[in-house]
Write a protein that holds these residues in place. Sequence first.
Motif, PDB file in Angstrom:
ATOM      1  N   PHE A  71       9.306  -1.736  -1.855  1.00 58.59           N
ATOM      2  CA  PHE A  71       8.474  -2.470  -2.818  1.00 58.59           C
ATOM      3  C   PHE A  71       7.257  -3.111  -2.168  1.00 58.59           C
ATOM      4  CE2 PHE A  71       7.522  -6.183  -5.560  1.00 58.59           C
ATOM      5  CZ  PHE A  71       7.310  -5.498  -6.750  1.00 58.59           C
ATOM      6  N   MET A  72       7.228  -3.200  -0.860  1.00 58.76           N
ATOM      7  CA  MET A  72       6.140  -3.879  -0.161  1.00 58.76           C
ATOM      8  C   MET A  72       4.751  -3.313  -0.486  1.00 58.76           C
ATOM      9  SD  MET A  72       5.894  -4.806   3.888  1.00 58.76           S
ATOM     10  CE  MET A  72       7.478  -5.639   3.774  1.00 58.76           C
ATOM     11  N   PRO A  73       4.554  -1.982  -0.607  1.00 54.26           N
ATOM     12  CA  PRO A  73       3.208  -1.499  -0.934  1.00 54.26           C
ATOM     13  C   PRO A  73       2.656  -2.026  -2.247  1.00 54.26           C
ATOM     14  CG  PRO A  73       4.579   0.294  -0.131  1.00 54.26           C
ATOM     15  CD  PRO A  73       5.482  -0.882  -0.314  1.00 54.26           C
ATOM     16  N   VAL A  74       3.537  -2.444  -3.162  1.00 54.09           N
ATOM     17  CA  VAL A  74       3.069  -2.945  -4.456  1.00 54.09           C
ATOM     18  C   VAL A  74       2.411  -4.307  -4.317  1.00 54.09           C
ATOM     19  CG1 VAL A  74       3.778  -3.534  -6.815  1.00 54.09           C
ATOM     20  CG2 VAL A  74       4.897  -1.650  -5.602  1.00 54.09           C
ATOM     21  N   VAL A  75       2.925  -5.143  -3.433  1.00 56.61           N
ATOM     22  CA  VAL A  75       2.410  -6.505  -3.301  1.00 56.61           C
ATOM     23  C   VAL A  75       1.288  -6.607  -2.278  1.00 56.61           C
ATOM     24  CG1 VAL A  75       4.620  -7.482  -4.004  1.00 56.61           C
ATOM     25  CG2 VAL A  75       4.187  -7.086  -1.593  1.00 56.61           C
ATOM     26  N   LEU A  76       1.087  -5.568  -1.483  1.00 58.21           N
ATOM     27  CA  LEU A  76      -0.010  -5.597  -0.516  1.00 58.21           C
ATOM     28  C   LEU A  76      -1.337  -5.336  -1.220  1.00 58.21           C
ATOM     29  CD1 LEU A  76       1.571  -3.596   2.457  1.00 58.21           C
ATOM     30  CD2 LEU A  76       1.339  -6.075   2.236  1.00 58.21           C
ATOM     31  N   THR A  97      -4.816  -1.823   2.258  1.00 63.84           N
ATOM     32  CA  THR A  97      -4.004  -0.647   2.578  1.00 63.84           C
ATOM     33  C   THR A  97      -4.828   0.630   2.509  1.00 63.84           C
ATOM     34  OG1 THR A  97      -3.288  -0.550   0.258  1.00 63.84           O
ATOM     35  CG2 THR A  97      -1.869  -1.710   1.812  1.00 63.84           C
ATOM     36  N   ALA A  98      -5.823   0.668   1.639  1.00 61.19           N
ATOM     37  CA  ALA A  98      -6.677   1.856   1.566  1.00 61.19           C
ATOM     38  C   ALA A  98      -7.462   2.048   2.853  1.00 61.19           C
ATOM     39  CB  ALA A  98      -7.628   1.742   0.379  1.00 61.19           C
ATOM     40  N   SER A 118       1.557   3.930  -3.182  1.00 63.12           N
ATOM     41  CA  SER A 118       1.433   2.550  -3.656  1.00 63.12           C
ATOM     42  C   SER A 118       2.144   2.301  -4.976  1.00 63.12           C
ATOM     43  CB  SER A 118      -0.053   2.190  -3.808  1.00 63.12           C
ATOM     44  OG  SER A 118      -0.673   3.030  -4.774  1.00 63.12           O
ATOM     45  N   SER A 119       2.447   3.339  -5.745  1.00 67.47           N
ATOM     46  CA  SER A 119       3.059   3.152  -7.066  1.00 67.47           C
ATOM     47  C   SER A 119       4.562   3.422  -7.078  1.00 67.47           C
ATOM     48  CB  SER A 119       2.381   4.066  -8.089  1.00 67.47           C
ATOM     49  OG  SER A 119       2.572   5.433  -7.767  1.00 67.47           O
ATOM     50  N   THR A 120       5.099   4.031  -6.029  1.00 69.43           N
ATOM     51  CA  THR A 120       6.519   4.389  -6.021  1.00 69.43           C
ATOM     52  C   THR A 120       7.418   3.154  -6.069  1.00 69.43           C
ATOM     53  OG1 THR A 120       6.078   6.435  -4.805  1.00 69.43           O
ATOM     54  CG2 THR A 120       8.318   5.558  -4.701  1.00 69.43           C
TER      55      THR A 120
END
Length: 319
Positions: A136-141, A146-147, A194-196
């Motif tokens: 879940f971390m990519p969702v809150v970054l 990240t890009a 980022s959406s997974t």
Amino acid sequence: MTATMQPESEAAEAPRRGGHTPGAGQKTRPRGQGLQFGHWWWALPGIALVFAIHYVATGIGGFFAFTNWTGIGSFKITGWANFEAIFKDPTKVGALSNTLFLAFGSVLLGNIAGLVIALGLNRVLKTRYILRTLFFMPVVLSPLATAYIWKYIFDFDGPLNAFLTAVGGADQAKPWLADPQWAIWTVLVVLVWSSTGFAMVIFMAGLAGVPAEVEEAAAIDGANLWQRFRNVTLPAIRPAVAIATTLGIVQGLRVFDPIMALTGGGPAGATETLATQVYKQAFALGNFGGGAALALVLAAIILIFAVIQQRLTRSNPED
């Protein structure tokens, strides 16, 4: 006994002797009929703010879509000229196709990956809480931060090409973000990554409501893993699928930050989307009328696909 009962009998006979019972003769006010205006007046500031920011601003933007306003000075009503220019410009048509490709590609792959991860983490694992946090971390970054990290990974001198060269695949190394053929696919990889995690959380919430007894009964009846998933689990999490798909489509259609950080819409417009074109037309070229027209087209597409998706995935056909 007699002394105890005497006050009670006197209290019972008091109304008949003309005594006054507290509250008697007073009109009781029905519940829910207080200040009629007071039930909702406190919400007026919030309602007015939402109305002004969302609906009034959207209406003004929709009006400027039919003008040639440059952001400064006067303007003229041009009718449908801005919309005709959109569908006559190959760059904008390509931006529309890229938008649909990224939206549906990220929803399809992200939901499949999220569902697979949710099914795996739904088991009793000692590390499931740590794994949930990592996925879940990519969702809150920050999507912009990240890009830029992904841009470094996909750079020609970045870690990806260095790894391919180290394992003997030097001929596969390429400028991923500068190649018109591969740039759109690299952007799709970043969007899916980022959406997974967001889809995973929604599916895990849906899986929590699947009765374990039903799955156990299906297993006893001889159903294999795929049959239990198709006939028991998937119908039970249909509302979760609807929510994940709707939010994914809306987010995918208006994606902006990752593309501007990764490619800026290039190379040669290979990764342009409607959102990036809105920004460039309105703020880079000063064509606020054209930018407003693109934004209106994007809003209409989001609304249409959201309604269609809700119709297709609703759990009750009679709704």
